[in-house]
Design a protein around this motif. Structure first.
Motif, PDB file in Angstrom:
ATOM      1  N   LYS A  14      18.840  43.014  38.618  1.00 14.65           N
ATOM      2  CA  LYS A  14      19.380  42.023  39.546  1.00 14.65           C
ATOM      3  C   LYS A  14      20.873  42.278  39.704  1.00 14.65           C
ATOM      4  CE  LYS A  14      15.993  38.526  38.439  1.00 14.65           C
ATOM      5  NZ  LYS A  14      15.740  37.187  37.937  1.00 14.65           N
ATOM      6  N   PRO A  15      21.369  42.234  40.913  1.00 14.89           N
ATOM      7  CA  PRO A  15      22.797  42.448  41.106  1.00 14.89           C
ATOM      8  C   PRO A  15      23.601  41.312  40.495  1.00 14.89           C
ATOM      9  CG  PRO A  15      21.740  41.872  43.180  1.00 14.89           C
ATOM     10  CD  PRO A  15      20.662  42.017  42.162  1.00 14.89           C
ATOM     11  N   THR A  16      24.727  41.683  39.917  1.00 16.02           N
ATOM     12  CA  THR A  16      25.626  40.682  39.363  1.00 16.02           C
ATOM     13  C   THR A  16      26.751  40.446  40.349  1.00 16.02           C
ATOM     14  OG1 THR A  16      26.997  42.317  38.266  1.00 16.02           O
ATOM     15  CG2 THR A  16      25.121  41.470  37.020  1.00 16.02           C
ATOM     16  N   SER A  17      27.569  39.447  40.074  1.00 14.31           N
ATOM     17  CA  SER A  17      28.674  39.166  40.982  1.00 14.31           C
ATOM     18  C   SER A  17      29.667  40.323  40.991  1.00 14.31           C
ATOM     19  CB  SER A  17      29.377  37.875  40.580  1.00 14.31           C
ATOM     20  OG  SER A  17      29.905  37.987  39.276  1.00 14.31           O
ATOM     21  N   ALA A  18      29.785  41.073  39.885  1.00 19.19           N
ATOM     22  CA  ALA A  18      30.695  42.218  39.830  1.00 19.19           C
ATOM     23  C   ALA A  18      30.221  43.336  40.757  1.00 19.19           C
ATOM     24  CB  ALA A  18      30.808  42.734  38.403  1.00 19.19           C
ATOM     25  N   ASP A  19      28.884  43.444  40.960  1.00 16.34           N
ATOM     26  CA  ASP A  19      28.339  44.484  41.834  1.00 16.34           C
ATOM     27  C   ASP A  19      28.670  44.227  43.295  1.00 16.34           C
ATOM     28  OD1 ASP A  19      27.209  45.784  39.682  1.00 16.34           O
ATOM     29  OD2 ASP A  19      25.277  44.774  39.895  1.00 16.34           O
ATOM     30  N   SER A  20      28.896  42.981  43.662  1.00 20.69           N
ATOM     31  CA  SER A  20      29.104  42.662  45.065  1.00 20.69           C
ATOM     32  C   SER A  20      30.572  42.724  45.488  1.00 20.69           C
ATOM     33  CB  SER A  20      28.535  41.275  45.372  1.00 20.69           C
ATOM     34  OG  SER A  20      29.209  40.310  44.592  1.00 20.69           O
ATOM     35  N   ILE A  21      31.465  43.005  44.537  1.00 21.91           N
ATOM     36  CA  ILE A  21      32.882  43.101  44.867  1.00 21.91           C
ATOM     37  C   ILE A  21      33.186  44.524  45.319  1.00 21.91           C
ATOM     38  CG2 ILE A  21      35.228  42.932  43.970  1.00 21.91           C
ATOM     39  CD1 ILE A  21      34.124  40.867  41.947  1.00 21.91           C
ATOM     40  N   ALA A  22      33.735  44.649  46.509  1.00 22.15           N
ATOM     41  CA  ALA A  22      34.057  45.974  47.037  1.00 22.15           C
ATOM     42  C   ALA A  22      35.262  46.544  46.300  1.00 22.15           C
ATOM     43  CB  ALA A  22      34.361  45.878  48.529  1.00 22.15           C
ATOM     44  N   PRO A  23      35.235  47.863  46.016  1.00 25.49           N
ATOM     45  CA  PRO A  23      36.373  48.483  45.348  1.00 25.49           C
ATOM     46  C   PRO A  23      37.609  48.478  46.247  1.00 25.49           C
ATOM     47  CG  PRO A  23      34.528  50.023  45.544  1.00 25.49           C
ATOM     48  CD  PRO A  23      34.142  48.771  46.251  1.00 25.49           C
ATOM     49  N   ASN A  24      38.779  48.310  45.636  1.00 23.91           N
ATOM     50  CA  ASN A  24      40.011  48.354  46.421  1.00 23.91           C
ATOM     51  C   ASN A  24      40.428  49.815  46.631  1.00 23.91           C
ATOM     52  OD1 ASN A  24      41.487  49.261  44.146  1.00 23.91           O
ATOM     53  ND2 ASN A  24      41.918  47.157  43.528  1.00 23.91           N
ATOM     54  N   ARG A  25      41.523  50.023  47.317  1.00 27.51           N
ATOM     55  CA  ARG A  25      41.949  51.372  47.683  1.00 27.51           C
ATOM     56  C   ARG A  25      42.170  52.263  46.458  1.00 27.51           C
ATOM     57  NH1 ARG A  25      46.467  52.668  52.100  1.00 27.51           N
ATOM     58  NH2 ARG A  25      44.937  51.463  53.225  1.00 27.51           N
ATOM     59  N   SER A  26      42.862  51.782  45.453  1.00 27.05           N
ATOM     60  CA  SER A  26      43.142  52.617  44.283  1.00 27.05           C
ATOM     61  C   SER A  26      41.857  52.930  43.514  1.00 27.05           C
ATOM     62  CB  SER A  26      44.174  51.958  43.371  1.00 27.05           C
ATOM     63  OG  SER A  26      43.687  50.749  42.853  1.00 27.05           O
ATOM     64  N   GLN A  27      40.916  51.995  43.480  1.00 25.86           N
ATOM     65  CA  GLN A  27      39.633  52.256  42.829  1.00 25.86           C
ATOM     66  C   GLN A  27      38.837  53.311  43.591  1.00 25.86           C
ATOM     67  OE1 GLN A  27      38.394  48.154  42.952  1.00 25.86           O
ATOM     68  NE2 GLN A  27      38.604  47.928  40.728  1.00 25.86           N
ATOM     69  N   ARG A  28      38.905  53.255  44.918  1.00 25.89           N
ATOM     70  CA  ARG A  28      38.213  54.262  45.724  1.00 25.89           C
ATOM     71  C   ARG A  28      38.810  55.638  45.490  1.00 25.89           C
ATOM     72  NH1 ARG A  28      38.660  50.155  49.682  1.00 25.89           N
ATOM     73  NH2 ARG A  28      40.279  51.342  50.781  1.00 25.89           N
ATOM     74  N   VAL A  29      40.125  55.707  45.432  1.00 23.94           N
ATOM     75  CA  VAL A  29      40.793  56.997  45.202  1.00 23.94           C
ATOM     76  C   VAL A  29      40.381  57.565  43.848  1.00 23.94           C
ATOM     77  CG1 VAL A  29      43.045  58.083  44.809  1.00 23.94           C
ATOM     78  CG2 VAL A  29      42.735  56.552  46.747  1.00 23.94           C
ATOM     79  N   ARG A  30      40.360  56.724  42.812  1.00 22.80           N
ATOM     80  CA  ARG A  30      39.942  57.190  41.482  1.00 22.80           C
ATOM     81  C   ARG A  30      38.492  57.659  41.508  1.00 22.80           C
ATOM     82  NH1 ARG A  30      43.212  52.790  39.669  1.00 22.80           N
ATOM     83  NH2 ARG A  30      41.390  51.447  39.523  1.00 22.80           N
ATOM     84  N   CYS A  31      37.662  56.960  42.257  1.00 24.47           N
ATOM     85  CA  CYS A  31      36.261  57.364  42.391  1.00 24.47           C
ATOM     86  C   CYS A  31      36.164  58.737  43.050  1.00 24.47           C
ATOM     87  CB  CYS A  31      35.492  56.320  43.195  1.00 24.47           C
ATOM     88  SG  CYS A  31      33.797  56.788  43.620  1.00 24.47           S
ATOM     89  N   TRP A  32      36.868  58.925  44.147  1.00 25.32           N
ATOM     90  CA  TRP A  32      36.811  60.201  44.868  1.00 25.32           C
ATOM     91  C   TRP A  32      37.355  61.340  44.019  1.00 25.32           C
ATOM     92  CZ3 TRP A  32      39.315  57.333  49.499  1.00 25.32           C
ATOM     93  CH2 TRP A  32      38.336  56.581  50.146  1.00 25.32           C
ATOM     94  N   GLU A  33      38.400  61.072  43.243  1.00 24.58           N
ATOM     95  CA  GLU A  33      38.941  62.111  42.363  1.00 24.58           C
ATOM     96  C   GLU A  33      37.926  62.490  41.293  1.00 24.58           C
ATOM     97  OE1 GLU A  33      42.562  60.232  41.071  1.00 24.58           O
ATOM     98  OE2 GLU A  33      43.704  61.008  42.790  1.00 24.58           O
ATOM     99  N   ALA A  34      37.244  61.496  40.729  1.00 25.58           N
ATOM    100  CA  ALA A  34      36.218  61.758  39.718  1.00 25.58           C
ATOM    101  C   ALA A  34      35.045  62.519  40.344  1.00 25.58           C
ATOM    102  CB  ALA A  34      35.734  60.446  39.097  1.00 25.58           C
ATOM    103  N   ARG A  35      34.676  62.150  41.571  1.00 26.34           N
ATOM    104  CA  ARG A  35      33.610  62.862  42.290  1.00 26.34           C
ATOM    105  C   ARG A  35      33.998  64.321  42.501  1.00 26.34           C
ATOM    106  NH1 ARG A  35      33.687  61.908  48.438  1.00 26.34           N
ATOM    107  NH2 ARG A  35      35.611  62.990  47.958  1.00 26.34           N
ATOM    108  N   ASP A  36      35.228  64.547  42.965  1.00 29.08           N
ATOM    109  CA  ASP A  36      35.684  65.911  43.223  1.00 29.08           C
ATOM    110  C   ASP A  36      35.697  66.746  41.946  1.00 29.08           C
ATOM    111  OD1 ASP A  36      35.953  65.143  45.859  1.00 29.08           O
ATOM    112  OD2 ASP A  36      38.150  64.979  45.791  1.00 29.08           O
TER     113      ASP A  36
END
Length: 114
Positions: A14-36
């Motif tokens: 079941k999704p939690t409330s934390a799952d429904s919060i969209a990542p902010n810009r710095s979180q997205r950048v960290r995600c993309w860097e980890a992906r790369d």
């Protein structure tokens, strides 16, 4: 199970409330860097489908995979991994068509209906 009836699947999370919060810009950048970083490791080890070759990924790129999963939303992890495979297959198909002499045609799209 019907289309609109609740699922009886006990394995579904079941999704939690934390799952429904969209990542902010710095979180997205960290995600993309980890992906790369993960994809660079996968490329270096000739691993295309990291979802299918989980044991090999753990052995060769375990640190990068853990960081990727830690820094990205789970749905993004699945999306990026599936997209990697799709892009690879697309590239291979285009190379095959080029070998067969196919020529890319630029066909204009019809205007959108109002």
């Amino acid at each position: 199970m019907g289309w609109f009836s609740p699922s009886d699947d006990k394995t579904a999370t079941k999704p939690t409330s934390a799952d429904s919060i969209a990542p902010n810009r710095s979180q997205r950048v960290r995600c993309w860097e980890a992906r790369d970083a993960l994809f660079k490791c996968l490329d270096a080890n000739s691993i295309i489908d990291s979802m299918k070759d989980k044991d090999l990924v753990t052995e060769k790129c375990g640190k990068e995979d853990v960081e990727f999963r830690k820094k990205c939303v789970a749905s993004w992890v699945d999306y990026f991994k599936k997209r990697r495979v799709m892009e690879y297959k697309k590239e291979q198909m285009l190379k095959g068509l080029a070998k067969e002499g196919a020529v890319k045609m630029d066909v204009p799209l019809p205007p959108p209906k109002a």
